[in-house]
Motif scaffolding. Sequence first.
Motif, PDB file in Angstrom:
ATOM      1  N   ARG A  78       0.847  -0.937   0.151  1.00 59.29           N
ATOM      2  CA  ARG A  78      -0.235   0.547  -0.082  1.00 59.29           C
ATOM      3  C   ARG A  78       1.229   1.355  -0.052  1.00 59.29           C
ATOM      4  O   ARG A  78       1.364   1.778   1.244  1.00 59.29           O
ATOM      5  N   CYS A  79       1.120   1.634  -1.253  1.00 58.64           N
ATOM      6  CA  CYS A  79       1.779   2.938  -1.065  1.00 58.64           C
ATOM      7  C   CYS A  79       0.912   4.136  -1.908  1.00 58.64           C
ATOM      8  O   CYS A  79       2.094   5.091  -1.887  1.00 58.64           O
ATOM      9  N   GLU A  80      -0.541   3.841  -2.190  1.00 61.68           N
ATOM     10  CA  GLU A  80      -0.895   4.936  -2.147  1.00 61.68           C
ATOM     11  C   GLU A  80      -0.851   5.989  -0.949  1.00 61.68           C
ATOM     12  O   GLU A  80      -1.232   5.647  -0.050  1.00 61.68           O
ATOM     13  N   ALA A  81      -1.206   7.175  -0.837  1.00 61.08           N
ATOM     14  CA  ALA A  81      -1.804   8.463  -0.796  1.00 61.08           C
ATOM     15  C   ALA A  81      -3.208   8.613  -0.381  1.00 61.08           C
ATOM     16  O   ALA A  81      -3.760   9.062   0.793  1.00 61.08           O
ATOM     17  N   ALA A  82      -4.160   8.069  -1.642  1.00 63.17           N
ATOM     18  CA  ALA A  82      -5.014   7.921  -1.322  1.00 63.17           C
ATOM     19  C   ALA A  82      -5.944   7.778  -2.742  1.00 63.17           C
ATOM     20  O   ALA A  82      -5.082   7.167  -3.390  1.00 63.17           O
ATOM     21  N   HIS A  83      -7.284   7.422  -2.948  1.00 62.94           N
ATOM     22  CA  HIS A  83      -7.320   7.028  -4.021  1.00 62.94           C
ATOM     23  C   HIS A  83      -9.193   6.957  -4.023  1.00 62.94           C
ATOM     24  O   HIS A  83      -9.494   6.936  -2.630  1.00 62.94           O
ATOM     25  N   SER A  84      -9.817   6.602  -5.590  1.00 58.21           N
ATOM     26  CA  SER A  84     -11.229   7.535  -4.954  1.00 58.21           C
ATOM     27  C   SER A  84     -12.242   6.244  -5.254  1.00 58.21           C
ATOM     28  O   SER A  84     -11.938   4.706  -5.158  1.00 58.21           O
ATOM     29  N   GLU A 100      -5.534   8.118   2.436  1.00 56.62           N
ATOM     30  CA  GLU A 100      -4.852   6.343   3.451  1.00 56.62           C
ATOM     31  C   GLU A 100      -3.788   6.986   4.954  1.00 56.62           C
ATOM     32  O   GLU A 100      -3.287   8.310   3.865  1.00 56.62           O
ATOM     33  N   ARG A 101      -4.128   6.549   5.602  1.00 51.92           N
ATOM     34  CA  ARG A 101      -3.170   6.793   6.671  1.00 51.92           C
ATOM     35  C   ARG A 101      -1.979   5.817   6.827  1.00 51.92           C
ATOM     36  O   ARG A 101      -1.799   5.214   8.073  1.00 51.92           O
ATOM     37  N   VAL A 102      -1.176   5.479   5.999  1.00 54.24           N
ATOM     38  CA  VAL A 102      -0.158   4.632   6.018  1.00 54.24           C
ATOM     39  C   VAL A 102       1.250   5.903   5.758  1.00 54.24           C
ATOM     40  O   VAL A 102       1.181   6.343   4.800  1.00 54.24           O
TER      41      VAL A 102
END
Length: 108
Positions: A78-84, A100-102
């Motif tokens: 899980r590298c993404e900052a956000a997604h729709s 994303e809170r990663v």
Amino acid sequence: MTHQVVAVHEVKKDGPSMPYTYRDVYFVTTPGNTEADVKACALAFGHDMTSETQFTRCHAFLSEHSARMQMDVSKSIRCEAAHSEQTPYMDAQKVEVIIERVTPCDIG
């Protein structure tokens, strides 16, 4: 959309009642603008209504390298900052943005 688009993939899946398709868009965002950038991506690449049309999923990353890591290595990373997320009958202007809170995979 003026951000760097890393990749656009057309994905075909077999659903319980019929096959369906969706479009994955991977792009680079800047911290602080992530939510607005994901919404802009959905408008740029999405469809107005998704009753029988293709879904679009926009994935925002802090670097091109992070986007490529998630695409190439494994979907479990899980590298993404956000997604729709877009559901049936949802207009592209009203997509839900999931922040994303990663920790990002990298920033370079």
